[in-house]
Structures are given as C-alpha cells and as structure tokens.
Design a protein around this motif. Structure first.
Motif, PDB file in Angstrom:
ATOM      1  N   PRO A  67      -2.451   2.284  -4.693  1.00 36.76           N
ATOM      2  CA  PRO A  67      -3.452   2.735  -3.716  1.00 36.76           C
ATOM      3  C   PRO A  67      -3.411   1.832  -2.479  1.00 36.76           C
ATOM      4  O   PRO A  67      -2.529   0.972  -2.351  1.00 36.76           O
ATOM      5  N   THR A  68      -4.344   2.014  -1.591  1.00 35.11           N
ATOM      6  CA  THR A  68      -4.463   1.114  -0.441  1.00 35.11           C
ATOM      7  C   THR A  68      -4.911  -0.256  -0.931  1.00 35.11           C
ATOM      8  O   THR A  68      -5.939  -0.381  -1.607  1.00 35.11           O
ATOM      9  N   ILE A  69      -4.121  -1.287  -0.617  1.00 32.04           N
ATOM     10  CA  ILE A  69      -4.409  -2.642  -1.093  1.00 32.04           C
ATOM     11  C   ILE A  69      -4.228  -3.630   0.060  1.00 32.04           C
ATOM     12  O   ILE A  69      -3.505  -3.348   1.019  1.00 32.04           O
TER      13      ILE A  69
ATOM     14  N   SER B 159       0.837  -1.209   0.000  1.00 33.05           N
ATOM     15  CA  SER B 159       0.000   0.000   0.000  1.00 33.05           C
ATOM     16  C   SER B 159       0.866   1.250   0.000  1.00 33.05           C
ATOM     17  O   SER B 159       1.778   1.382   0.825  1.00 33.05           O
TER      18      SER B 159
ATOM     19  N   ASN C  22      -6.306  -4.096  -8.407  1.00 36.88           N
ATOM     20  CA  ASN C  22      -7.470  -4.703  -7.759  1.00 36.88           C
ATOM     21  C   ASN C  22      -8.735  -3.887  -7.990  1.00 36.88           C
ATOM     22  O   ASN C  22      -9.592  -3.785  -7.110  1.00 36.88           O
ATOM     23  N   GLY C  23      -8.818  -3.260  -9.170  1.00 32.32           N
ATOM     24  CA  GLY C  23      -9.994  -2.481  -9.522  1.00 32.32           C
ATOM     25  C   GLY C  23      -9.986  -1.052  -9.033  1.00 32.32           C
ATOM     26  O   GLY C  23     -10.928  -0.292  -9.313  1.00 32.32           O
ATOM     27  N   THR C  24      -8.942  -0.640  -8.309  1.00 34.75           N
ATOM     28  CA  THR C  24      -8.825   0.728  -7.807  1.00 34.75           C
ATOM     29  C   THR C  24      -7.749   1.460  -8.591  1.00 34.75           C
ATOM     30  O   THR C  24      -6.678   0.906  -8.852  1.00 34.75           O
ATOM     31  N   ALA C  25      -8.029   2.698  -8.961  1.00 27.63           N
ATOM     32  CA  ALA C  25      -7.069   3.473  -9.738  1.00 27.63           C
ATOM     33  C   ALA C  25      -5.831   3.794  -8.909  1.00 27.63           C
ATOM     34  O   ALA C  25      -5.934   4.315  -7.789  1.00 27.63           O
TER      35      ALA C  25
ATOM     36  N   THR D 294      -4.528  10.122 -11.150  1.00 28.48           N
ATOM     37  CA  THR D 294      -4.857   8.733 -11.457  1.00 28.48           C
ATOM     38  C   THR D 294      -4.891   8.492 -12.963  1.00 28.48           C
ATOM     39  O   THR D 294      -5.124   7.354 -13.392  1.00 28.48           O
TER      40      THR D 294
ATOM     41  N   MET E  68      -4.969   0.167 -12.978  1.00 30.24           N
ATOM     42  CA  MET E  68      -5.934  -0.333 -12.003  1.00 30.24           C
ATOM     43  C   MET E  68      -5.281  -1.440 -11.180  1.00 30.24           C
ATOM     44  O   MET E  68      -4.712  -2.389 -11.739  1.00 30.24           O
TER      45      MET E  68
END
Length: 234
Positions: free
Chosen positions: A67-69, A11, A48-51, A38, A46
C-alpha cells in the motif's frame, strides 16, 4: 526474482514473502480480479498496520503489492492467516527498509547464473522477445536494431498522475524521475527512451518502452533502467 535480490519496499511496489504455514498444503491461489484483494486464501499481509494487496498465496510464498507507505524509513510487515476469523494467527512483525522507488524487471525465466531474460515484447508486432526456444511451446524472436520494445517491471515508484495501489490504472502515467537506460556499456540516447511508467490495465505493473540502437552487435546485454537515483538490478 533479481540477482542480487531487491530487499526494500516502495509504495505500490511488489514483493514476495517466503516462509511456511501460510496456507494448507496444496494451496496455489492467484488473484483473478482486476482490483487486487487485501485477503486471498484466508491470508492478509499488513504493512505498517495497513492491509497490502495480496496477489498470490501458497503454503510457502506470498506475493503482494504494498500500500502507500512512507519512504526512506523502515516499516513492519506481518502475515495473518485465517484473516478476520476468531482463530486468526499472526506472524511476528519484521522490519523492512523503504525507498521512494525499488525498480525491478520481470523475467521470462530465472537462471541459476542470475542472468535472467526480461519480459519484453515487440511494441509493434506483439512478438515475444527472447532467445528462440527459451520456453517450450512459446514462440520467441530476438530483438533487432531499430525494434521498439515494451519491457515489463514493477516498483518504478511515483508517477504523474499518481497511481493508486491495488487499482489498475486506466491510462499512462509517467515516472516522475528522469529515466536512463544502458544496454551493456552503451547508454541509450534520451530520444530512444519513449516511456517509463505504469502499464494501463494491471495494478502495480510498469513498463519501459525503448528503441534498440542501430548497429548493436548480436548478443545478450545486461539491461539497467535508472529512475533518478534508483536503478534496477542488471
């Protein structure tokens, strides 16, 4: 840039994607704002689907801050060109392992030998620390015993208070992990390790502040920072 390469994500950590057809030939775009975007040069990443936060784009390379993962698992990473448009193109998603921290130093230059000089400055004078003449046009001085150094890196993991990916921290925030440093075979005393945490003003940038031990003979030394159970490449 390390040898061996760091191949996991964390993260707020930085990573590089190598490939082809990321952008038109001749594209060489670096993000300029203090808050990382982004989307850059029409490219999104992307995770895990987050930009993610894209900081550099060329036809064959993308640099981004995650991002936070979730940690200790795997996430998917996918590149999208012409992002947000009807003609957007998506790469195949690839799986990447994750850890709570994936610390790595930044380097003035990268050498074929893998022995790369870390980006360091004298914390008192601001002088660039490295071998004299390392980069033409820049002035470098070697570190000396007793010097206090600021050494820059990425992906040090969680801090207290927490840092927000993509947003520059406004104040110091120390790693939540106990830090240890070795220079060659010498382990620095805890009193010589002043700080390991975010570097205020730049999103995703971290720093290590140490004092060079007295009596250290001249030479080049492998440097390793360990945060809890997570260590940088030497």
């Amino acid at each position: 840039g390390s040898t061996p390469a760091v191949t996991q994500l964390s993260s707020g950590g930085f990573a590089t994607i190598f490939g082809s057809n990321f952008a038109p030939v001749g594209t060489f775009q670096q993000a300029q704002s203090s808050v990382w975007p982004t989307q850059l040069a029409g490219v999104c990443v992307m995770v895990n689907g987050t930009a993610a936060f894209v900081t550099f784009v060329s036809p064959t390379q993308i640099n981004f801050q995650a991002p936070t993962i979730p940690a200790n698992t795997t996430v998917t990473v996918q590149v999208i060109t012409n992002c947000g448009n009807a003609n957007a193109l998506q790469s195949a998603p690839l799986s990447v392992a994750t850890l709570p921290a994936t610390p790595e130093f930044l380097y003035w230059v990268k050498n074929a030998s893998g022995q790369n000089p870390v980006v360091a400055v004298n914390a008192i004078t601001g002088a660039y620390i490295a071998a004299v003449g390392l980069i033409p046009g820049l002035t470098f001085v070697p570190a000396k015993p007793g010097d206090i150094l600021t050494i820059y890196g990425v992906s040090f993991g969680p801090t207290n208070p927490a840092a927000v990916p993509g947003t520059p921290p406004t104040a110091v925030a120390q790693s939540v992990y106990t830090s240890a440093v070795t220079l060659g075979t010498l382990s620095l005393a805890p009193s010589a390790i002043y700080y390991a945490g975010v570097s205020p003003g730049t999103a995703g940038l971290y720093q290590l502040n140490i004092q060079v031990p007295a009596g250290l003979p001249d030479g080049d030394y492998p440097l390793v920072l360990t945060l809890g159970t997570y260590s940088t490449p030497a």
